[in-house]
Structures are given as C-alpha cells and as structure tokens.
Design an enzyme around this catalytic site. Sequence first.
Site, mmCIF file in Angstrom:
data_model
loop_
_atom_site.group_PDB
_atom_site.id
_atom_site.type_symbol
_atom_site.label_atom_id
_atom_site.label_comp_id
_atom_site.label_asym_id
_atom_site.label_seq_id
_atom_site.Cartn_x
_atom_site.Cartn_y
_atom_site.Cartn_z
ATOM 1 N NE ARG A 35 -74.017 13.782 8.294
ATOM 2 C CZ ARG A 35 -72.840 13.541 8.844
ATOM 3 N NH1 ARG A 35 -72.105 14.530 9.288
ATOM 4 N NH2 ARG A 35 -72.418 12.315 8.979
ATOM 5 C CE LYS A 201 -57.161 -0.263 10.587
ATOM 6 N NZ LYS A 201 -57.158 0.651 11.739
ATOM 7 N N GLY A 357 -70.402 5.032 6.075
ATOM 8 C CA GLY A 357 -69.845 6.126 5.285
ATOM 9 C C GLY A 357 -69.420 5.797 3.868
ATOM 10 N N GLY A 380 -71.683 5.796 11.833
ATOM 11 C CA GLY A 380 -71.369 5.158 13.113
ATOM 12 C C GLY A 380 -72.616 4.634 13.805
HETATM 13 P P1 AMP Z 1 -64.130 1.252 6.110
HETATM 14 O O1 AMP Z 1 -64.080 2.685 6.560
HETATM 15 O O2 AMP Z 1 -63.565 0.271 7.063
HETATM 16 O O3 AMP Z 1 -65.483 0.861 5.581
HETATM 17 O O4 AMP Z 1 -63.122 1.170 4.896
HETATM 18 C C1 AMP Z 1 -63.265 1.901 3.734
HETATM 19 C C2 AMP Z 1 -61.925 1.990 3.060
HETATM 20 O O5 AMP Z 1 -61.454 0.706 2.775
HETATM 21 C C3 AMP Z 1 -61.985 2.728 1.748
HETATM 22 O O6 AMP Z 1 -61.270 3.920 1.867
HETATM 23 C C4 AMP Z 1 -61.312 1.781 0.774
HETATM 24 O O7 AMP Z 1 -60.396 2.411 -0.070
HETATM 25 C C5 AMP Z 1 -60.592 0.805 1.669
HETATM 26 N N1 AMP Z 1 -60.379 -0.492 1.025
HETATM 27 C C6 AMP Z 1 -61.295 -1.261 0.429
HETATM 28 N N2 AMP Z 1 -60.726 -2.357 -0.108
HETATM 29 C C7 AMP Z 1 -59.405 -2.278 0.151
HETATM 30 C C8 AMP Z 1 -58.285 -3.114 -0.154
HETATM 31 N N3 AMP Z 1 -58.434 -4.233 -0.825
HETATM 32 N N4 AMP Z 1 -57.078 -2.724 0.294
HETATM 33 C C9 AMP Z 1 -56.935 -1.575 0.978
HETATM 34 N N5 AMP Z 1 -57.936 -0.743 1.291
HETATM 35 C C10 AMP Z 1 -59.174 -1.090 0.893
#
Ligand code: AMP
Length: 399
Positions: A35, A201, A357, A380
């Site tokens: 950064r 999610k 991120g 974000g």
């Molecule tokens: P996000 O912050 O929502 O972009 O999510 C990123 C996180 O999602 C990372 O830490 C990944 O390890 C997790 N992730 C990706 N695919 C999976 C999966 N199939 N099951 C559980 N966690 C996951």
Amino acid sequence: MSSFQDHNFNGQKVLVRVDFNVPLNDKLEVTDDNRIRAAIPTIKKIISDGGKLILMSHLGRPKGGPEDKFSLKHIIPTLAGLLGNDTTVLFANDCAGEQALLTANMMRNGEVLLLENLRFYKEEEKGDAAFAEKLARLGDVWVNDAFGTAHRAHASTAVIAQYFPKQNRMFGLLMEAEVSSAEKVMHQSEKPFVAIIGGAKVSDKILIIENLLERATDIIIGGGMAYTFMKAEGGEIGTSLCEEERLETALAILKKAEEKGVNIHLPSDSVIANKFAADAETSMAPSNNITPGWMGLDIGANACSQFANVIMHSKTILWNGPMGVFEMHNFQHGTRCIAEAVAAATQKGAFSLVGGGDSVSAVNQFGFADKVSYVSTGGGAMLEYFEGKTLPGIAAVKD
Ligand code: AMP
C-alpha cells in the site's frame, strides 16, 4: 476536479489522503509494504514539482485515542526507505493540532510531513465537519489517493472536499488508475464481458451479482458460494459450505439471469475432501452429487477447462474471489487455472481487472499480478463500486 498530472505543485502545501493501513508484526515493523509502494508515484510527482507534501492516513482500528501500536511513526523507516536519502520525512505526532499546523507552515519545498493516525480522533470516522476543516487548514490543495477507503464518508476522505475550491481537489495517480480501470469495466466494457465471482458466501456477493446481471455476458460462480446454487437446484452437496437462507436468492439470481440472457456458469465438478484441512483425503465428484460427509473445496478439472474456455473468449474480465480454499495447497489448483486463463486472455487483448482481497492475494501469490491489466488495491471499495454504489471518496473529488 483538476488533473493531477497537469498540476504544478511547486511551493504549494499538498495535503494527500493515502491508505497506509499496512500490517505490522510484533516488533511493529511493516510486513507488507504494497500500500505504501502504491502511493509512491503520487508522492514522487509532488516532491519533484517542489511541493510541500503532507501525508495523512489511518492505521488499524484504534478506539478513538492515541495507541502506540497504531502510531504511523512505525511506518517511517519503510516510507523513508522507498523515497531514498534525498527526501526529508518529518513526523507530526498529532494530525489536527497546532504542532501539525506549525510544522506544515515551516516546511520547505520537496519535504514530506507524515501526520499521526487520523483515527486517533473519533471525528474522522464520524465524518465530523469541524475536524475536516482543521485538517483542511494544513493544505492549499487536497489530493485523494486512498482508494481503499473511498467507500467511506470519513472526514479526510470525503467531508474535507468542501473546504477546497474545485480546482484544488483531485485524485492522485493511484486513485486515478483505480477509478479509470473500474469505469472501463463498469461503463465501457467491450463484450463479451465475463465476471468471475468466487469466495465463501453468496450473501457477501448478492449485490455485485445483481448489478453484474445488468452488464455482463457471462458470470462464472466458483468457490464455496457455488454449493448454495447447487443445492438450490436440487443437488447433493454433502457437507460443503451452504447458506440455507440463501437458497431462494440463488434461484432468483438464476431465473433473472435467464430472463436477461446472461450465461451463469457453475462448476460441473469439484475437488472434494473428507474434512476442512490441508491433510484431508481428497477425491473428485460432480458438484451436484457429492458423497455424504464430504465437502467441495475447489473446482474440479472439467470446471477449470469449462471456465477457462469462457474466459478465453471474453474481451472484458472482472475477477473477485477465489475458486477454492487456495490457502491450502491441495485446493489451489482451480484458482491457479483461472489466474492462468485470465493472464492468457489478457495477452490476447482482453482487459482484465482483479479486485477484492483474496483474489488479489491469489494473483500475487501465484505470480500473475503483472500478467493482468489491473490489480485493484481496494477490496471493500472495489466491491461497493461494482455493487453500483456511489463511493463518497470519488464523489467528493468529482462533484
Ligand atoms: P471471500 O472473502 O468471500 O472472497 O472468501 C474468500 C475465502 O473463501 C477464502 O478464504 C477461501 O478459502 C474461501 N473458500 C473458497 N472456496 C471455498 C470452499 N469451496 N469452501 C470453503 N471455503 C472456501
């Protein structure tokens, strides 16, 4: 709004909001200087013009008063190191008080003054106008180069703008690059336009998917969120991540995509594991027919080629979120395949923007950062931009 590049800062006090919110270790040393590096082009232009540069930033989440572990003084060695011996870096241990004002008024052309953490004042995050006015007294010109906080209407990122005439507020070079890449994807995308959305999610990504349904040709959905879609369509997903309360939402997204003629691509197969661990037993399965007790932790080989094919035929690519648990060696193949495909499509002439991120960490980790068109520094902020929201830090400069 003025153009930063065309402005001559000679002799001016230039107040720049940067995002120096970097991680520090136990010894209070900077462990990742990305950064700070990202702000260097802006800093160097002002110094070489002969401007008096006043840098302001937040660091961490202090409770609203001074705390040594969140002091910006800890980043001075890194900043000074990146600027080299010819540049004097001064420090004011208060950002809004008289000492800051006195030091700013005594500075010589080409010097740098780093102010103490803005968030030592609660007024910063509250967007307090009197506090913003105090900060504004320090500079003749206000430059916003903090894309990472552009989605916040804080005193230094947005409210402060009103104290500068339009010609004296502008984006820095980082912010300009972020905004023009994001605008290119959002408003001038050459078709076909594919959005690759992954991560854990569905609930975090609903708004971005809904907005992209208005713009994209194809949406690839991978990562943990894909299994909520699989289950919503009647699939067996074992113990894969699933948001039961989002099954209806997933179906609504699929229906809306069909109505709009947007192709949604879900992973046909998955790498499955008997537990959420790096040393789990693994196997392959169709993503809608996962063995009971097992979970999908990465997209499978067929999904990789299915997704890579879509990516290779696209002219605009937006990527947010990993395809699997890329932090664990056994489940990073899918994310790496997508990074390779995005790099190859970019080489063929597509414009690719990686934002958010975890996809940014993945692209950096796999060494693809310089093989895509743009890697965003603002997680974000980028997400909110693609949700279709107006970012206060952008509006403050432009409007
Ligand atoms: P996000 O912050 O929502 O972009 O999510 C990123 C996180 O999602 C990372 O830490 C990944 O390890 C997790 N992730 C990706 N695919 C999976 C999966 N199939 N099951 C559980 N966690 C996951």
